[in-house]
Each structure stands twice: as structure tokens, then as C-alpha cells.
Design an enzyme around this catalytic site. Structure first.
Site, PDB file in Angstrom:
ATOM      1  CE  LYS A   9       0.646   1.243   4.588  1.00 31.62           C
ATOM      2  NZ  LYS A   9       1.486   2.382   5.007  1.00 31.62           N
ATOM      3  N   PRO A  91       9.494  -4.981   0.592  1.00 34.85           N
ATOM      4  CG  PRO A  91      10.577  -2.968   0.116  1.00 34.85           C
ATOM      5  CD  PRO A  91       9.591  -3.940  -0.448  1.00 34.85           C
ATOM      6  CG  LEU A  96       6.314   0.051   0.447  1.00 37.98           C
ATOM      7  CD1 LEU A  96       7.446  -0.675  -0.274  1.00 37.98           C
ATOM      8  CD2 LEU A  96       5.469   0.842  -0.556  1.00 37.98           C
ATOM      9  CG  ASP A 133      -1.079   0.594   8.540  1.00 38.29           C
ATOM     10  OD1 ASP A 133      -1.805   1.495   8.990  1.00 38.29           O
ATOM     11  OD2 ASP A 133       0.119   0.760   8.238  1.00 38.29           O
TER      12      ASP A 133
HETATM   13  O1  C5P Z   1      -0.971  -1.073  15.413  1.00 41.65           O
HETATM   14  P1  C5P Z   1       0.462  -1.327  15.110  1.00 41.65           P
HETATM   15  O2  C5P Z   1       1.016  -2.502  15.883  1.00 41.65           O
HETATM   16  O3  C5P Z   1       0.750  -1.432  13.655  1.00 41.65           O
HETATM   17  O4  C5P Z   1       1.256  -0.060  15.599  1.00 41.65           O
HETATM   18  C1  C5P Z   1       2.648  -0.068  15.845  1.00 41.65           C
HETATM   19  C2  C5P Z   1       3.018   1.160  16.648  1.00 41.65           C
HETATM   20  O5  C5P Z   1       2.891   2.325  15.827  1.00 41.65           O
HETATM   21  C3  C5P Z   1       2.162   1.436  17.850  1.00 41.65           C
HETATM   22  O6  C5P Z   1       2.649   0.778  18.986  1.00 41.65           O
HETATM   23  C4  C5P Z   1       2.286   2.950  18.011  1.00 41.65           C
HETATM   24  O7  C5P Z   1       3.536   3.271  18.590  1.00 41.65           O
HETATM   25  C5  C5P Z   1       2.370   3.434  16.579  1.00 41.65           C
HETATM   26  N1  C5P Z   1       1.067   3.831  16.006  1.00 41.65           N
HETATM   27  C6  C5P Z   1       0.445   4.982  16.454  1.00 41.65           C
HETATM   28  N2  C5P Z   1      -0.757   5.355  15.920  1.00 41.65           N
HETATM   29  C7  C5P Z   1      -1.316   4.638  14.927  1.00 41.65           C
HETATM   30  C8  C5P Z   1      -0.687   3.479  14.443  1.00 41.65           C
HETATM   31  C9  C5P Z   1       0.512   3.099  15.001  1.00 41.65           C
HETATM   32  O8  C5P Z   1       0.953   5.659  17.352  1.00 41.65           O
HETATM   33  N3  C5P Z   1      -2.466   5.045  14.402  1.00 41.65           N
END
Ligand code: C5P
Length: 274
Positions: A9, A91, A96, A133
Site C-alpha cells: 500500500k 521490503p 509499504l 493498518d
Molecule cells: O498497530 P500497530 O502494531 O501497527 O502499531 C505499531 C506502533 O505504531 C504502535 O505501537 C504505536 O507506537 C504506533 N502507532 C500509532 N498510531 C497509529 C498506528 C501506530 O501511534 N495510528
């Protein structure tokens, strides 16, 4: 055995709206899938086994593919094991969305192999427990995502566009980039007007995570400048980086470990990508 493609993406724009009490950030972002794909082969089995053709991808239970299988089991109470063979082209640590896309494909695959006990909208709702995501990939490939990423508004496909994707050797972890974000630099965001302007043909290609990524890895700023100087109209980091996408006509960049040409792609409502 079921084979699915798992697309990458781009975030065509990404605005950070605010920091939340739970430590995450509310975002407003236009997401688009592209025809850069990982390939996954799934088979129901007695236990879970994940294998991958590249060595830098963890194949233990930290991989989002196995987390997705755990979420499916927890939500449905159905017992199954899953063998997954992952052929990696997207990658990692690039912004992405490869890991998130793999997780979404896994939920879709398990549901298909079990003769669809779950609706796609339930799969999408559950998928936010795997990662912020992941829900986007249950759209049809173009979507406006808000909240942590779990509110997904599916949009009509955008005009066909070709992009060049460039990723330097070094990657960036999402938490490290959010950690560099200067909250006082955030402007108030009118979420709807930024989307409306974009859809009316007045796009602003902006990513609020670029500056924090440049703080975490200063050479990224130079890479963006170099790509702009080679003629592209737009060069923007996707997600939390470290990959950039380039729009327009430019001299095809050669001196990077990862450079590919890709196209926007969308799926139909009842079938997966590819
Ligand atoms: O949800 P995910 O595990 O992909 O998020 C990884 C990290 O990215 C979270 O722990 C947070 O630090 C940050 N994050 C965030 N706000 C979001 C998505 C991710 O702060 N909307």
C-alpha cells in the site's frame, strides 16, 4: 492449498490528527494498494508452520500472519492449524504495509479454506487487533482511513497511475518514527476537506510522518531531494517509511538497493487482490 497475492500500500496523504490516551495516534489517510505483491500459499494442517524465502522476516509467533491465525481462532472458537509459505517481494520496515497485508490475506484465506463461516465485515473488524493498518486491506484498494486506521471508508478507484518506489537499505520501525513526532507542530486537520480537495483533483501529497522520519534518519531528506532533482513532480514517503513513491516523469533512479515501478490496483468486492 490456496494461493493469494498480498499487495503493498501507499499513503497518498497521511495527516496525524492527535495523540490518544492509549498512546496511539488518530490519523486521516488516503490509502491505495499497488501491484507489488508478496505471494502466500496456505494449507489447513494439524499445527501452525510459517516458512519464508528471505531470512530477515521472523517466522515465529511475532509474525502478523500467525497473529492473524490466533485472532481467527479466538473470535470463532474454531480449532485449526495452518501451514503458510511466504514469498516476499515487499521490503520490510518500508511503510509499504507488507506485514499488515500478509495478515489480511491470512484472515481471508483461513475463512475461504473453512468455507466462509465469517462475513468480510467481521474479518475487517477483527483485523484491527492484529495491527492498525490491517483493516484497510479489506477495502477494495482505495480507502480513506481514520482513527487508528480501523475506520475504513471504501472509495471509487482513482485514475490509473504509475509510481516508482524507492527504498534505501535502512528501514524504519513505526514506533520509532511516532516517537520523534513533535505534537506541537501538528496543525488542526479538517479531515473531510483534505479528502474532498484530493478527490476533486487538487491533491496535496503530504505525510506528517516525514519530518519525524527525517529526524530518525537524516539521510532520508537527502534521498527525497535527489529524487525531486531527477525530475519527478511528487516524491513522498509512505507510512512511517523508509520507502518513497515518485509520481510524474523522472530519470529512473538506479543507485538504490530497492527500486520498482508499480501501478495502482483495486479488487472486486467478492475476490481477493491480484
Ligand atoms: O498497530 P500497530 O502494531 O501497527 O502499531 C505499531 C506502533 O505504531 C504502535 O505501537 C504505536 O507506537 C504506533 N502507532 C500509532 N498510531 C497509529 C498506528 C501506530 O501511534 N495510528
Amino acid at each position: 492449498m490456496l494461493k493469494l497475492l498480498s499487495p503493498a500500500k501507499l499513503n497518498l496523504f497521511l495527516k496525524v490528527v492527535k495523540r490518544r490516551e492509549d498512546g496511539y495516534h488518530d490519523l486521516a489517510s488516503l490509502f491505495q494498494t499497488i501491484d507489488l505483491y508478496d505471494t502466500l500459499h496456505f494449507e489447513l494442517a494439524d499445527n501452525d508452520v510459517l516458512t519464508c524465502d528471505v531470512s530477515d522476516i521472523p517466522t515465529d509467533r511475532t509474525n502478523l500472519i500467525l497473529k492473524a491465525a490466533d485472532v481467527f481462532r479466538k473470535k470463532t472458537g474454531i480449532a485449526f492449524g495452518l501451514h503458510v509459505k511466504l514469498e516476499k517481494k515487499i521490503p520490510s520496515q518500508s511503510g509499504l504495509g507488507g506485514g499488515s497485508s500478509n495478515a489480511a490475506a491470512t484472515l481471508w484465506a483461513i475463512n475461504s479454506l473453512l468455507n466462509r463461516p465469517v462475513s468480510p465485515s467481521d474479518l475487517r473488524a477483527w483485523s484491527s487487533e492484529v495491527g492498525s493498518d490491517v483493516p484497510f486491506f479489506f477495502s477494495q484498494g482505495t480507502a480513506f482511513c481514520t482513527g487508528r486506521g480501523e475506520h475504513v471508508q471504501n472509495l471509487e478507484p482513482l485514475p490509473k497511475s504509475q509510481v516508482v518506489i524507492v527504498k534505501p537499505t535502512a528501514g524504519l520501525s513505526t514506533p520509532s518514527v511516532f516517537g520523534q513526532l513533535n505534537l506541537s507542530s501538528l496543525n488542526p486537520v479538517d479531515q473531510i476537506s483534505i479528502l474532498t480537495r484530493f478527490m476533486e483533483g487538487q491533491p496535496s501529497y503530504v505525510n506528517d510522518l516525514e519530518e519525524p522520519a527525517f529526524s530518525a534518519m537524516p539521510e532520508l531528506r537527502l534521498i527525497k531531494q535527489t529524487l525531486l532533482q531527477s525530475g519527478y513532480d511528487t516524491v513522498l514517503m509512505t507510512g512511517s517509511g523508509s520507502a518513497f513513491f515518485c509520481l510524474g516523469e523522472g530519470t529512473f533512479p538506479k543507485d538504490f538497493p530497492f527500486v520498482v515501478q508499480a501501478n495502482f490496483t483495486n479488487r472486486s468486492a467478492d475476490s481477493w487482490y491480484g
